[in-house]
Design an enzyme around this catalytic site. Sequence first.
Site, PDB file in Angstrom:
ATOM      1  N   ALA A  67       0.870  -1.175   0.000  1.00 43.86           N
ATOM      2  CA  ALA A  67       0.000   0.000   0.000  1.00 43.86           C
ATOM      3  C   ALA A  67       0.908   1.227   0.000  1.00 43.86           C
ATOM      4  CB  ALA A  67      -0.877  -0.014   1.235  1.00 43.86           C
ATOM      5  N   GLY A 113       0.393  -5.029   0.812  1.00 44.06           N
ATOM      6  CA  GLY A 113      -0.808  -5.073  -0.026  1.00 44.06           C
ATOM      7  C   GLY A 113      -0.557  -5.699  -1.392  1.00 44.06           C
ATOM      8  N   GLU A 136       4.406  -5.397   7.202  1.00 43.67           N
ATOM      9  CA  GLU A 136       3.583  -4.445   7.959  1.00 43.67           C
ATOM     10  C   GLU A 136       4.052  -4.206   9.388  1.00 43.67           C
ATOM     11  OE1 GLU A 136       2.441  -6.479   5.705  1.00 43.67           O
ATOM     12  OE2 GLU A 136       0.746  -5.596   4.628  1.00 43.67           O
TER      13      GLU A 136
HETATM   14  N1  DAK Z   1       4.598   3.284  -0.638  1.00 42.38           N
HETATM   15  C1  DAK Z   1       5.024   4.454  -1.141  1.00 42.38           C
HETATM   16  N2  DAK Z   1       6.201   4.612  -1.782  1.00 42.38           N
HETATM   17  C2  DAK Z   1       6.981   3.534  -1.902  1.00 42.38           C
HETATM   18  C3  DAK Z   1       6.612   2.263  -1.396  1.00 42.38           C
HETATM   19  C4  DAK Z   1       5.349   2.156  -0.738  1.00 42.38           C
HETATM   20  N3  DAK Z   1       4.905   1.005  -0.242  1.00 42.38           N
HETATM   21  N4  DAK Z   1       7.619   1.395  -1.647  1.00 42.38           N
HETATM   22  C5  DAK Z   1       8.566   2.081  -2.310  1.00 42.38           C
HETATM   23  N5  DAK Z   1       8.173   3.362  -2.466  1.00 42.38           N
HETATM   24  C6  DAK Z   1       8.908   4.442  -3.128  1.00 42.38           C
HETATM   25  C7  DAK Z   1      10.093   4.886  -2.280  1.00 42.38           C
HETATM   26  O1  DAK Z   1       9.679   5.807  -1.289  1.00 42.38           O
HETATM   27  C8  DAK Z   1      10.975   5.502  -3.346  1.00 42.38           C
HETATM   28  O2  DAK Z   1      10.453   6.781  -3.662  1.00 42.38           O
HETATM   29  P1  DAK Z   1      11.444   8.069  -3.848  1.00 42.38           P
HETATM   30  O3  DAK Z   1      12.159   8.174  -2.555  1.00 42.38           O
HETATM   31  O4  DAK Z   1      12.327   7.655  -5.016  1.00 42.38           O
HETATM   32  O5  DAK Z   1      10.490   9.177  -4.151  1.00 42.38           O
HETATM   33  C9  DAK Z   1      10.743   4.610  -4.576  1.00 42.38           C
HETATM   34  O6  DAK Z   1       9.499   3.949  -4.352  1.00 42.38           O
HETATM   35  C10 DAK Z   1      11.819   3.544  -4.769  1.00 42.38           C
HETATM   36  O7  DAK Z   1      11.957   2.836  -3.536  1.00 42.38           O
HETATM   37  P2  DAK Z   1      13.371   2.625  -2.793  1.00 42.38           P
HETATM   38  O8  DAK Z   1      14.294   3.737  -3.088  1.00 42.38           O
HETATM   39  O9  DAK Z   1      13.070   2.303  -1.365  1.00 42.38           O
HETATM   40  O10 DAK Z   1      13.894   1.322  -3.569  1.00 42.38           O
HETATM   41  P3  DAK Z   1      14.890   0.213  -3.036  1.00 42.38           P
HETATM   42  O11 DAK Z   1      15.284  -0.608  -4.204  1.00 42.38           O
HETATM   43  O12 DAK Z   1      15.962   0.818  -2.184  1.00 42.38           O
HETATM   44  O13 DAK Z   1      13.987  -0.696  -2.055  1.00 42.38           O
HETATM   45  C11 DAK Z   1      12.006  -1.877  -1.380  1.00 42.38           C
HETATM   46  C12 DAK Z   1      12.941  -1.446  -2.548  1.00 42.38           C
HETATM   47  C13 DAK Z   1      10.766  -2.539  -2.000  1.00 42.38           C
HETATM   48  C14 DAK Z   1      12.746  -2.901  -0.516  1.00 42.38           C
HETATM   49  C15 DAK Z   1      11.663  -0.631  -0.541  1.00 42.38           C
HETATM   50  O14 DAK Z   1      11.150   0.369  -1.409  1.00 42.38           O
HETATM   51  C16 DAK Z   1      10.632  -0.894   0.509  1.00 42.38           C
HETATM   52  O15 DAK Z   1      10.940  -1.454   1.566  1.00 42.38           O
HETATM   53  N6  DAK Z   1       9.389  -0.443   0.260  1.00 42.38           N
HETATM   54  C17 DAK Z   1       8.351  -0.471   1.220  1.00 42.38           C
HETATM   55  C18 DAK Z   1       7.809  -1.855   1.421  1.00 42.38           C
HETATM   56  C19 DAK Z   1       6.694  -1.794   2.413  1.00 42.38           C
HETATM   57  O16 DAK Z   1       6.931  -1.687   3.621  1.00 42.38           O
HETATM   58  N7  DAK Z   1       5.489  -1.728   1.877  1.00 42.38           N
HETATM   59  C20 DAK Z   1       4.306  -1.444   2.649  1.00 42.38           C
HETATM   60  C21 DAK Z   1       3.853  -2.673   3.400  1.00 42.38           C
HETATM   61  S1  DAK Z   1       2.536  -2.250   4.409  1.00 42.38           S
HETATM   62  C22 DAK Z   1      -4.455   0.178   4.463  1.00 42.38           C
HETATM   63  C23 DAK Z   1      -4.599  -1.147   4.112  1.00 42.38           C
HETATM   64  C24 DAK Z   1      -3.519  -1.941   3.959  1.00 42.38           C
HETATM   65  C25 DAK Z   1      -2.263  -1.426   4.159  1.00 42.38           C
HETATM   66  C26 DAK Z   1      -2.152  -0.113   4.537  1.00 42.38           C
HETATM   67  C27 DAK Z   1      -3.215   0.692   4.689  1.00 42.38           C
HETATM   68  N8  DAK Z   1      -5.606   0.972   4.653  1.00 42.38           N
HETATM   69  C28 DAK Z   1      -6.861   0.449   4.369  1.00 42.38           C
HETATM   70  C29 DAK Z   1      -5.514   2.290   5.188  1.00 42.38           C
HETATM   71  C30 DAK Z   1      -1.154  -2.277   3.896  1.00 42.38           C
HETATM   72  C31 DAK Z   1       0.032  -1.868   4.178  1.00 42.38           C
HETATM   73  C32 DAK Z   1       1.187  -2.362   3.470  1.00 42.38           C
HETATM   74  O17 DAK Z   1       1.190  -2.772   2.339  1.00 42.38           O
END
Ligand code: DAK
Length: 259
Positions: A67, A113, A136
């Site tokens: 997400a 997500g 998460e």
């Molecule tokens: N959201 C927003 N931006 C994201 C993102 C995300 N999930 N994942 C990556 N990006 C963005 C980064 O901020 C970066 O943007 P800039 O800084 O260049 O503007 C760009 O994508 C490239 O990412 P990285 O520079 O971090 O790239 P790396 O190769 O270094 O790392 C990575 C890749 C996939 C390991 C890393 O980006 C990462 O850890 N990303 C986050 C993974 C994560 O934690 N995802 C979220 C899981 S929680 C909800 C319902 C459900 C949920 C939430 C709310 N509601 C109903 C309200 C569920 C939550 C989730 O999914």
Amino acid sequence: MKDYKNILTETEGATGIITINRPKQLNALNKETIAELHEAFDRFNKDEKIRTIIVTGSGEKAFVAGADIKEFMNFDTAQGRELAAKGQELLFDFVENLDTPVIAAINGFALGGGLELALASHIRIASDNAKMGLPEVSLGVIPGYGGTQRLAQIIGKGRAMDMILTATMIDAETALNYGLVSEVVPQAKLMEAVIDKARQLQKNSPKAQSFAIKAVNAAYTKTGFETEKDLFGQAFSTEDFKEGTTAFVERRKPGFSGK
Ligand code: DAK
């Protein structure tokens, strides 16, 4: 084909292909993308010429990196619960219960997500560079789009607990070994492999397939999903959630207080 802002749609014979297209954000799911995905899945599902739907991410790096953290980091308890429920209704439960089989072509990171979207799909095929996880709890929240339920259903409670509580990613080979995906292919061959699978599905009765999807899904009760929604909403009012999401944006390690 209709023009969308965050996704691309095309057809290949009797297959509808949906590509999530926010490569700069690693295809992270914001509200608008979820609404567009709902519309595209609904349209392909209602189209009798379309017998299979493929969902994938654009670029070579990510299927969906979760997400959109920058969007949901400011939500409170009520918004968290409501949006979790709404997201499930529009996308995750919706996809799981479609009549038309959905194949997730996991072409890179499938996190949070993103993995939950793949879990809601009926078949998963991954490229050899794919990485999957539910990170998460590293952000102070829990999987809110059915991940606590579907991951355990698919790979078993023990491995699901390990993945969810450690917030670690597994590679494509491990995912194959866990039964999380049914095939792993070199990245350049992924679309060919999913189209082949789609053609294989198209040899069988669509009516019987839609009944089979409903019958398989009927084994799982809704109680767990309701608990997930409640706890997911509660996580939004914790200090750990504020700290976890802020640390991600500030590119530092979180210091969780447990409050
Ligand atoms: N959201 C927003 N931006 C994201 C993102 C995300 N999930 N994942 C990556 N990006 C963005 C980064 O901020 C970066 O943007 P800039 O800084 O260049 O503007 C760009 O994508 C490239 O990412 P990285 O520079 O971090 O790239 P790396 O190769 O270094 O790392 C990575 C890749 C996939 C390991 C890393 O980006 C990462 O850890 N990303 C986050 C993974 C994560 O934690 N995802 C979220 C899981 S929680 C909800 C319902 C459900 C949920 C939430 C709310 N509601 C109903 C309200 C569920 C939550 C989730 O999914």
